[in-house]
Design a protein around this motif. Structure first.
Motif, PDB file in Angstrom:
ATOM      1  N   ALA A 176       3.284  -0.572 -12.483  1.00  0.00           N
ATOM      2  CA  ALA A 176       3.866  -1.665 -11.701  1.00  0.00           C
ATOM      3  C   ALA A 176       4.200  -1.218 -10.285  1.00  0.00           C
ATOM      4  CB  ALA A 176       5.112  -2.193 -12.402  1.00  0.00           C
ATOM      5  N   ASP A 177       4.497   0.065 -10.128  1.00  0.00           N
ATOM      6  CA  ASP A 177       4.870   0.586  -8.803  1.00  0.00           C
ATOM      7  C   ASP A 177       3.738   1.379  -8.157  1.00  0.00           C
ATOM      8  OD1 ASP A 177       4.896   2.736 -10.540  1.00  0.00           O
ATOM      9  OD2 ASP A 177       6.674   3.670  -9.636  1.00  0.00           O
ATOM     10  N   LEU A 178       2.486   1.050  -8.506  1.00  0.00           N
ATOM     11  CA  LEU A 178       1.345   1.816  -8.003  1.00  0.00           C
ATOM     12  C   LEU A 178       1.300   1.851  -6.483  1.00  0.00           C
ATOM     13  CD1 LEU A 178      -1.270   3.384  -8.574  1.00  0.00           C
ATOM     14  CD2 LEU A 178      -2.476   1.184  -8.639  1.00  0.00           C
ATOM     15  N   VAL A 179       1.507   0.705  -5.840  1.00  0.00           N
ATOM     16  CA  VAL A 179       1.475   0.665  -4.372  1.00  0.00           C
ATOM     17  C   VAL A 179       2.544   1.597  -3.800  1.00  0.00           C
ATOM     18  CG1 VAL A 179       1.809  -0.773  -2.334  1.00  0.00           C
ATOM     19  CG2 VAL A 179       0.475  -1.645  -4.266  1.00  0.00           C
ATOM     20  N   ASP A 180       3.729   1.557  -4.379  1.00  0.00           N
ATOM     21  CA  ASP A 180       4.809   2.428  -3.902  1.00  0.00           C
ATOM     22  C   ASP A 180       4.470   3.903  -4.108  1.00  0.00           C
ATOM     23  OD1 ASP A 180       6.330   0.254  -3.116  1.00  0.00           O
ATOM     24  OD2 ASP A 180       7.424   0.141  -5.022  1.00  0.00           O
ATOM     25  N   GLN A 181       3.847   4.222  -5.239  1.00  0.00           N
ATOM     26  CA  GLN A 181       3.471   5.614  -5.504  1.00  0.00           C
ATOM     27  C   GLN A 181       2.485   6.120  -4.458  1.00  0.00           C
ATOM     28  OE1 GLN A 181       2.608   7.031  -9.579  1.00  0.00           O
ATOM     29  NE2 GLN A 181       2.989   4.908 -10.237  1.00  0.00           N
ATOM     30  N   VAL A 182       1.475   5.303  -4.170  1.00  0.00           N
ATOM     31  CA  VAL A 182       0.457   5.726  -3.204  1.00  0.00           C
ATOM     32  C   VAL A 182       1.053   5.837  -1.806  1.00  0.00           C
ATOM     33  CG1 VAL A 182      -1.716   5.077  -2.088  1.00  0.00           C
ATOM     34  CG2 VAL A 182      -1.468   4.866  -4.581  1.00  0.00           C
ATOM     35  N   ARG A 183       1.887   4.899  -1.447  1.00  0.00           N
ATOM     36  CA  ARG A 183       2.521   4.973  -0.123  1.00  0.00           C
ATOM     37  C   ARG A 183       3.421   6.198  -0.005  1.00  0.00           C
ATOM     38  NH1 ARG A 183       3.913  -1.459   0.944  1.00  0.00           N
ATOM     39  NH2 ARG A 183       1.745  -2.068   1.411  1.00  0.00           N
ATOM     40  N   PRO A 219     -10.489  -4.690  -7.454  1.00  0.00           N
ATOM     41  CA  PRO A 219     -10.673  -4.795  -6.000  1.00  0.00           C
ATOM     42  C   PRO A 219      -9.437  -5.163  -5.199  1.00  0.00           C
ATOM     43  CG  PRO A 219     -12.614  -5.616  -7.099  1.00  0.00           C
ATOM     44  CD  PRO A 219     -11.599  -5.359  -8.170  1.00  0.00           C
ATOM     45  N   PRO A 220      -8.689  -6.237  -5.536  1.00  0.00           N
ATOM     46  CA  PRO A 220      -7.516  -6.554  -4.720  1.00  0.00           C
ATOM     47  C   PRO A 220      -6.421  -5.500  -4.812  1.00  0.00           C
ATOM     48  CG  PRO A 220      -7.640  -8.004  -6.620  1.00  0.00           C
ATOM     49  CD  PRO A 220      -8.929  -7.251  -6.574  1.00  0.00           C
ATOM     50  N   VAL A 221      -6.327  -4.824  -5.959  1.00  0.00           N
ATOM     51  CA  VAL A 221      -5.335  -3.758  -6.106  1.00  0.00           C
ATOM     52  C   VAL A 221      -5.676  -2.597  -5.188  1.00  0.00           C
ATOM     53  CG1 VAL A 221      -4.350  -2.068  -7.695  1.00  0.00           C
ATOM     54  CG2 VAL A 221      -4.787  -4.410  -8.484  1.00  0.00           C
ATOM     55  N   VAL A 222      -6.940  -2.180  -5.208  1.00  0.00           N
ATOM     56  CA  VAL A 222      -7.356  -1.054  -4.370  1.00  0.00           C
ATOM     57  C   VAL A 222      -7.196  -1.397  -2.891  1.00  0.00           C
ATOM     58  CG1 VAL A 222      -9.282   0.471  -3.781  1.00  0.00           C
ATOM     59  CG2 VAL A 222      -8.909  -0.197  -6.160  1.00  0.00           C
ATOM     60  N   LEU A 223      -7.482  -2.649  -2.530  1.00  0.00           N
ATOM     61  CA  LEU A 223      -7.295  -3.086  -1.144  1.00  0.00           C
ATOM     62  C   LEU A 223      -5.860  -2.852  -0.690  1.00  0.00           C
ATOM     63  CD1 LEU A 223      -8.213  -4.528   1.456  1.00  0.00           C
ATOM     64  CD2 LEU A 223      -7.790  -6.705   0.271  1.00  0.00           C
ATOM     65  N   GLU A 224      -4.904  -3.098  -1.557  1.00  0.00           N
ATOM     66  CA  GLU A 224      -3.500  -2.921  -1.193  1.00  0.00           C
ATOM     67  C   GLU A 224      -3.110  -1.459  -1.018  1.00  0.00           C
ATOM     68  OE1 GLU A 224      -1.405  -5.235  -0.213  1.00  0.00           O
ATOM     69  OE2 GLU A 224      -3.101  -6.596  -0.470  1.00  0.00           O
ATOM     70  N   LEU A 225      -3.923  -0.551  -1.545  1.00  0.00           N
ATOM     71  CA  LEU A 225      -3.614   0.881  -1.458  1.00  0.00           C
ATOM     72  C   LEU A 225      -4.157   1.519  -0.187  1.00  0.00           C
ATOM     73  CD1 LEU A 225      -4.382   1.849  -5.165  1.00  0.00           C
ATOM     74  CD2 LEU A 225      -2.217   1.100  -4.171  1.00  0.00           C
ATOM     75  N   VAL A 226      -4.955   0.755   0.565  1.00  0.00           N
ATOM     76  CA  VAL A 226      -5.551   1.234   1.814  1.00  0.00           C
ATOM     77  C   VAL A 226      -4.637   0.869   2.980  1.00  0.00           C
ATOM     78  CG1 VAL A 226      -7.557   1.072   3.334  1.00  0.00           C
ATOM     79  CG2 VAL A 226      -7.859   0.983   0.852  1.00  0.00           C
ATOM     80  N   ARG A 227      -4.470   1.787   3.895  1.00  0.00           N
ATOM     81  CA  ARG A 227      -3.615   1.526   5.069  1.00  0.00           C
ATOM     82  C   ARG A 227      -4.244   0.476   5.985  1.00  0.00           C
ATOM     83  NH1 ARG A 227      -6.020   3.639   9.491  1.00  0.00           N
ATOM     84  NH2 ARG A 227      -7.305   5.520   9.326  1.00  0.00           N
ATOM     85  N   ALA A 228      -3.454  -0.038   6.907  1.00  0.00           N
ATOM     86  CA  ALA A 228      -3.987  -0.937   7.929  1.00  0.00           C
ATOM     87  C   ALA A 228      -5.064  -0.219   8.724  1.00  0.00           C
ATOM     88  CB  ALA A 228      -2.859  -1.389   8.859  1.00  0.00           C
ATOM     89  N   ARG A 229      -6.182  -0.920   8.970  1.00  0.00           N
ATOM     90  CA  ARG A 229      -7.352  -0.379   9.659  1.00  0.00           C
ATOM     91  C   ARG A 229      -8.002   0.772   8.895  1.00  0.00           C
ATOM     92  NH1 ARG A 229     -10.506  -2.077  11.389  1.00  0.00           N
ATOM     93  NH2 ARG A 229     -11.147  -0.946  13.248  1.00  0.00           N
TER      94      ARG A 229
END
Length: 332
Positions: free
Chosen positions: A201-208, A229-239
């Protein structure tokens, strides 16, 4: 296993004796109960009949590229044969009744879809230049991955594990996503710094937290999971940069635009443009490729190999028409 009529070379379509056939997604057909006499799209072999080829001669050891692109369309002219929409009918051209699949003693292939293996590269290592390294090689070339980057690999099947090897050989830092314990451990052995649960549930937070709060510089989705796909997109930084070698799932356009992410679709590698660089990648990656290749089977034991692949407890699996050689890396 079945006995078929021997394929016949003709024109620029040459006949290759298969030395080793890496396994890819064919096990899914086996699981679904779909019978076929033309399985497999990866091989390294030796030319045994060069027909009228001006590129190859009998005795040349070659990497066999997938499909049978026409050789003349814009995609083929650029060396992007995998994207050709006008595939040749090699059986009709040669009058053969078999020879399309790589799970065989011999096969047919247009000479421009065969890449010569340098003498200093062993046969099994050369076989890793196809689907093990090829799709992610192209993805990282297009994303311009460097040693300064942190790269996320989603899915640690054979293609994802090969992506870890490509990234680590470049010198990039790797974070991976994987559920299967065997493959997660193999990902760590290949150099993934962290292997995370993609369902967390906290995957985005872990990667950040692992990337200074911003997300990864580049990511490659290999899992083929519809939800990925949408999950992985959220793990990529801006640009940042995001590549796909899969066929499943959808992306939210507003997030792509909002983050300014570059998106790439990468099916395979261009052996005409990047052949030398790929062969060098294979040389440089030998120790990691040893770890990636977890199992070897005689072609006659292909059902056992399929059953293993279904469990996910393997890396890259290799088949040998003549039986597993005593020293497989240098089989010839």
């Amino acid at each position: 296993m079945s006995e078929r009529e021997e394929p016949r070379a003709a024109g620029d379509v040459v006949k290759v004796q298969v030395l080793v056939a890496p396994m890819c997604t064919e096990w899914q057909q086996w699981r679904a109960g779909k019978a076929s006499n033309e399985l497999g799209h990866e091989a390294v072999g030796v030319v045994v009949d060069a027909a009228h080829s001006s590129r190859l001669k009998v005795g040349d050891r070659v990497v066999v590229m997938p499909h049978a692109g026409c050789g003349t369309c814009p995609a083929c002219a650029a060396g992007e044969h995998i994207h050709c929409t006008e595939q040749r009918d090699l059986l009709a051209e040669t009058g053969s009744t078999s020879g399309i699949g790589c799970y065989a003693d011999t096969l047919l292939k247009p000479d421009y879809l065969l890449h010569k293996v340098p003498d200093d590269i062993e046969t099994d290592y050369a076989a890793m230049a196809i689907c093990a390294l090829g799709p992610s090689f192209t993805a990282m070339e297009r994303m311009q991955v460097s040693a300064d980057d942190t790269v996320l690999i989603s899915g640690c099947g054979a293609v994802g594990l090969g992506a870890i090897i490509n990234a680590r050989t470049i010198g990039a830092r790797v974070i991976a996503l994987e559920l299967n314990p065997f493959r997660a451990e193999l990902a760590r052995a290949l150099g993934a710094e962290q292997v995370l649960d993609p369902r967390a549930a906290d995957l985005v937070d872990q990667v950040r937290a692992l990337t200074g709060g911003y997300g990864v510089d580049a990511a490659l989705e290999t899992s083929n999971n519809e939800a990925a796909p949408p999950v992985v997109l959220e793990l990529v930084r801006a640009r940042g940069r995001l590549a796909f070698v899969t066929w499943s799932g959808d992306l939210p356009v507003k997030r792509i635009t909002g983050k300014g992410v570059d998106i790439f679709g990468s099916w395979h590698w261009n052996h005409e443009r990047h052949g030398d660089k790929m062969m060098q990648r294979v040389r440089d990656a030998r120790p990691l490729l040893d770890k990636l290749t977890t199992h070897r089977f005689a072609m006659a034991d292909v059902s056992e190999a399929f059953a293993l692949q279904e469990t996910g407890r393997c890396g890259k699996v290799l088949l040998y028409p003549g039986g597993v050689p005593a020293n497989p890396e240098v089989a010839s």
